[in-house]
Design an enzyme around this catalytic site. Sequence first.
Site, PDB file in Angstrom:
ATOM      1  N   ASP A  49       0.207   7.838  10.934  1.00 12.81           N
ATOM      2  CA  ASP A  49      -1.130   7.304  11.167  1.00 12.81           C
ATOM      3  C   ASP A  49      -1.020   5.799  11.404  1.00 12.81           C
ATOM      4  O   ASP A  49       0.038   5.200  11.232  1.00 12.81           O
ATOM      5  CB  ASP A  49      -2.075   7.600   9.990  1.00 12.81           C
ATOM      6  N   ASP A  84      -2.825   2.253  10.335  1.00  9.34           N
ATOM      7  CA  ASP A  84      -3.751   1.524   9.477  1.00  9.34           C
ATOM      8  C   ASP A  84      -3.987   0.139  10.054  1.00  9.34           C
ATOM      9  O   ASP A  84      -3.090  -0.474  10.648  1.00  9.34           O
ATOM     10  CB  ASP A  84      -3.187   1.400   8.059  1.00  9.34           C
ATOM     11  N   ASP A 135       4.382  -4.597  -1.104  1.00  4.86           N
ATOM     12  CA  ASP A 135       5.520  -4.381  -1.992  1.00  4.86           C
ATOM     13  C   ASP A 135       6.866  -4.729  -1.382  1.00  4.86           C
ATOM     14  O   ASP A 135       7.615  -5.540  -1.928  1.00  4.86           O
ATOM     15  CB  ASP A 135       5.525  -2.935  -2.510  1.00  4.86           C
TER      16      ASP A 135
END
Length: 435
Positions: A72, A74, A150
């Site tokens: 996907d 984002d 992260d």
Amino acid sequence: MIRRLLNRVFGPKKNRHGAKPLALTASQHSLRPQAISPCALRVIKTLQENGFQAYVVGGAVRDLLLQKSPKDFDVATNATPEQIRRLIRRSRIIGRRFQIIHVPCHDEIVEVTTFRGHAPHDHHSQTDEHGRLTRDNVFGSLEEDAARRDFTANALFYDPVHNILLDYFSGTKDIAARRLVMIGDPVQRFREDPVRLLRAIRFSAKLGFTLDAALIGPLRELSNLLSPIPESRLFDELLKLLVSGQARSCLELLHQFGLHPHLLPHLDTLWANPDQRHFITLALDNTDERLRDKKPVSPGFLLAALFWPPVQTLWQARQAQGEPLYPALFGAMETVLDAQRKTLPIPHRFDGTMKEIWSLQPRFEQRSGQRPSRLLEHPRFRAGYDFLLLRSASGNAPPELGVWWKTFLEADPDTRPSLLVQEIRKPRSRRRRTP
């Protein structure tokens, strides 16, 4: 002109580590706007035309650089959820703690998030006794959003309108080296969100990245931080590991770093038994192969495989003690699932599927009369049949049993009666009448 634009927009800004973002132009990276989904591209163009920053972020950028197809796309922006909703038709706000926007387009949903910022200055009031962030849902700048991510491979921002890639933490170099590197101090970042321990395992296995040396120690030493994490979140991470496309590598790394007791405590026993390990690895490899072939996978089926060895062992033990076949099986199911519930309960929508698959296994041994034909009509027959084939292929069930059912299933209805096994009935003992 482009260079002046980059200097004006990106040049003077620094992230919290004091480094300027690396703004890569079309000649310096391999990304192309055509690779971005039309829906995500429209969202970005709409936001930029209305004066906002907007980028494709995270895994999609990383996967494209690795020449993989993103699952996907984002989008991250400095527009607030309300501003996004007003600009983009059919968009809807999702979530309470930190609102995001879902934009449905045909067969995909583009997730749009507002840049996230750092916790307020009273930082200690935002963490628990372990250092885990409990309140950090604040909007921020592009630079803050990059620093909050992260791993360096996930902190890349791609502008497909101007074909510019922003790299704040040398993520492109780490991707090229196939190395997983944490942004900031790993101990602190793991304490802020212990689920990053599991994400490190998943990304390392899924992407084939080596773990940065700075991650090794904390991964081994901070597993206790997973204890207070909500069960629902841990289970979601377990599913992501199992359907990552590298499920076997994920479980091997979980076991290697001692993180499995918080998810699958019986993994020690499975890995110590060669037959059980062979059965499990075959199930995991089959799942990975289906994912590579773009075929659907069933988490319930895979969970049934993971827990079948202890169920089967206990089932056989209960029968050896004189308990009838089905009560012994159902009792074994509940005992094993009860033990798992003490660590990480399996949601009912999955354990129901697991129980159905398990309870069908004895019925495959019944190959006489009308029983095979009736079994074909069972709504879970296909899952149970695939499970039987897995057992037969691994030596967990007689190979000839899987062969027989495959032949029976492929035969036409007129041929099937000739394949039935004649049932040998024991002669009934006649009672003597007492005079």
